[in-house]
Design an enzyme around this catalytic site. Structure first.
Site, mmCIF file in Angstrom:
data_model
loop_
_atom_site.group_PDB
_atom_site.id
_atom_site.type_symbol
_atom_site.label_atom_id
_atom_site.label_comp_id
_atom_site.label_asym_id
_atom_site.label_seq_id
_atom_site.Cartn_x
_atom_site.Cartn_y
_atom_site.Cartn_z
ATOM 1 N N ASN A 161 0.945 -1.186 -0.001
ATOM 2 C CA ASN A 161 -0.086 -0.054 0.017
ATOM 3 C C ASN A 161 0.895 1.203 -0.030
ATOM 4 O O ASN A 161 0.988 1.943 0.902
ATOM 5 C CB ASN A 161 -0.906 0.071 1.376
ATOM 6 C CG ASN A 161 -1.925 0.695 1.038
ATOM 7 O OD1 ASN A 161 -2.413 1.225 -0.106
ATOM 8 N ND2 ASN A 161 -2.941 1.168 2.309
ATOM 9 N N ARG A 163 2.837 4.604 -0.225
ATOM 10 C CA ARG A 163 2.475 6.069 -0.020
ATOM 11 C C ARG A 163 3.854 6.745 -0.146
ATOM 12 O O ARG A 163 4.528 6.844 0.746
ATOM 13 C CB ARG A 163 1.844 6.405 1.481
ATOM 14 C CG ARG A 163 0.714 5.563 1.884
ATOM 15 C CD ARG A 163 -0.657 6.059 0.828
ATOM 16 N NE ARG A 163 -1.791 5.366 1.172
ATOM 17 C CZ ARG A 163 -2.524 4.563 0.142
ATOM 18 N NH1 ARG A 163 -2.161 4.627 -0.942
ATOM 19 N NH2 ARG A 163 -3.625 3.946 0.433
ATOM 20 N N GLY A 245 -9.645 3.340 1.108
ATOM 21 C CA GLY A 245 -9.884 2.136 1.959
ATOM 22 C C GLY A 245 -10.444 0.957 1.023
ATOM 23 O O GLY A 245 -10.654 -0.176 1.595
ATOM 24 N N ASP A 248 -8.004 -1.821 1.234
ATOM 25 C CA ASP A 248 -7.924 -2.528 2.771
ATOM 26 C C ASP A 248 -9.127 -3.289 2.720
ATOM 27 O O ASP A 248 -8.857 -4.455 3.463
ATOM 28 C CB ASP A 248 -8.155 -1.323 3.677
ATOM 29 C CG ASP A 248 -7.101 -0.260 3.524
ATOM 30 O OD1 ASP A 248 -5.951 -0.664 3.030
ATOM 31 O OD2 ASP A 248 -7.322 0.994 3.730
HETATM 32 O O1 FRU Z 1 -2.819 4.146 5.762
HETATM 33 C C1 FRU Z 1 -2.584 5.041 4.848
HETATM 34 C C2 FRU Z 1 -3.750 5.543 4.061
HETATM 35 O O2 FRU Z 1 -4.302 4.656 3.345
HETATM 36 C C3 FRU Z 1 -5.599 4.261 3.450
HETATM 37 O O3 FRU Z 1 -5.509 3.303 4.495
HETATM 38 C C4 FRU Z 1 -6.442 4.009 2.364
HETATM 39 O O4 FRU Z 1 -5.789 2.656 2.019
HETATM 40 C C5 FRU Z 1 -6.116 5.701 4.309
HETATM 41 O O5 FRU Z 1 -7.216 5.500 5.124
HETATM 42 C C6 FRU Z 1 -4.854 5.921 4.950
HETATM 43 O O6 FRU Z 1 -4.636 7.420 5.001
#
Ligand code: FRU
Length: 307
Positions: A161, A163, A245, A248
């Site tokens: 995931n 970022r 989300g 997730d």
């Molecule tokens: O955890 C990092 C980011 O990614 C999310 O989970 C979405 O996948 C958001 O809710 C959060 O800001």
């Protein structure tokens, strides 16, 4: 019991779709979030026995995060607490509903997670990923926990995931990601993350995981295993509010589906047939579509996915 380990945070989501930095600052609504947190809530709402392993602030946001977990029947006895503030993520939403985040993570509670002395009681599977595998010193603690879980025979899942705004040294992260793969039974990642990481599902499958799942937004998702090759299912059409989300929720739906088939082990996953995988993936696509139909990460209940 399935344990999600990693950050819980507050997403600040623009109430008018768009960027908070646009002309005239859009009002921001606080939503509960964090990849592993969303997965834990989704597991609970889908009806899988679940626990959350993390470090949560004593501030009002932290209390709200804990209340959401409890309301979803998620065991919070493995949650550590801290006086530091909750992490904030300011989201910008593009026209297609996809989100970008600016994180406020300095000195926040979740990154001071310390690995517990033993694994949670009754754990059958653990899932890791997202910011918590990047931000030190917590990242090293989660990494240690993931390796320990795998060594003790717990089914281990990973969703990087990515970022990328938080990753200072992309090459070092890519090398670290590769070093995790021998400990990972189920690897799930988005197509964009796969591109960012610069590898292929075939390469990753050869490094350890029994299955590699790749999500393609509205196009659906696929799994690659040694026994079945690649199996794909289409996305479920939905009016997208935002995609926060969705991935997730897919993680939770995959683990929920595997648990229902008594397949929370690398051997069982490797042997799952194409029909079973197709059903698991279809369920995950439906669950993700429900999440995309509402603002912020708001995982679905089992009845909403069935409907
Ligand atoms: O955890 C990092 C980011 O990614 C999310 O989970 C979405 O996948 C958001 O809710 C959060 O800001």
């Amino acid at each position: 019991m399935i344990v999600a380990a990693g950050e819980a945070l507050i997403d600040l989501v623009p109430q008018d779709a768009g960027s908070p930095a646009g002309a005239g600052l859009s009002p921001l609504a606080p939503r509960l979030g964090g990849g592993p947190f969303n997965t834990a809530v989704a597991l609970g709402r889908l009806g899988s026995p679940a626990a959350f392993c993390s470090r949560i602030s004593y501030d009002a946001f932290g209390e709200a995060l804990l209340a959401r977990l409890r309301a979803a029947d998620v065991d919070v006895s493995w949650v550590q607490r801290g006086a530091e503030p909750t992490t904030l993520a300011v989201a910008s939403i593009a026209a297609d509903g996809s989100a970008d985040y600016s994180f406020y993570v300095d000195g926040t509670a979740d990154r001071l997670f310390a690995a517990p002395a033993r694994l949670p009681d009754g754990v059958r599977a653990m899932i890791f990923g997202t910011c918590s595998m990047v931000l030190e010193p917590g990242a090293s603690a989660y990494e240690e926990l993931m390796r320990r879980a795998a060594a003790e025979g717990v089914f281990t899942a990973l969703d990087p995931n990515i970022r990328d705004g938080l990753i200072r040294d992309p090459d070092a992260y890519r090398a670290r990601f590769k070093s995790w793969l021998p400990s990972v039974a189920l690897l799930k990642l988005s197509e964009e993350d796969a591109r960012w990481l610069g590898g292929t599902p075939e390469e990753w499958l050869a490094s350890g995981p029994a299955a590699v799942v790749v999500t393609r937004g509205g196009e659906g998702l696929s799994v690659l295993t040694r026994a079945c090759g690649e199996i794909s299912v289409p996305g479920v059409p939905v009016d997208v509010v935002d995609t926060i989300g969705a991935g997730d929720t897919v993680n939770a739906a995959l683990l929920h589906g595997l648990a229902a088939r008594d397949a929370l082990s690398a051997d069982a996953v490797a042997e799952l047939d194409a029909g079973a995988w197709t059903d698991v993936l279809r369920f995950a696509a439906r669950a993700a579509a429900v999440t995309c139909s509402r603002a912020g990460a708001e995982p679905p209940y089992a009845a909403e996915v069935d409907a």
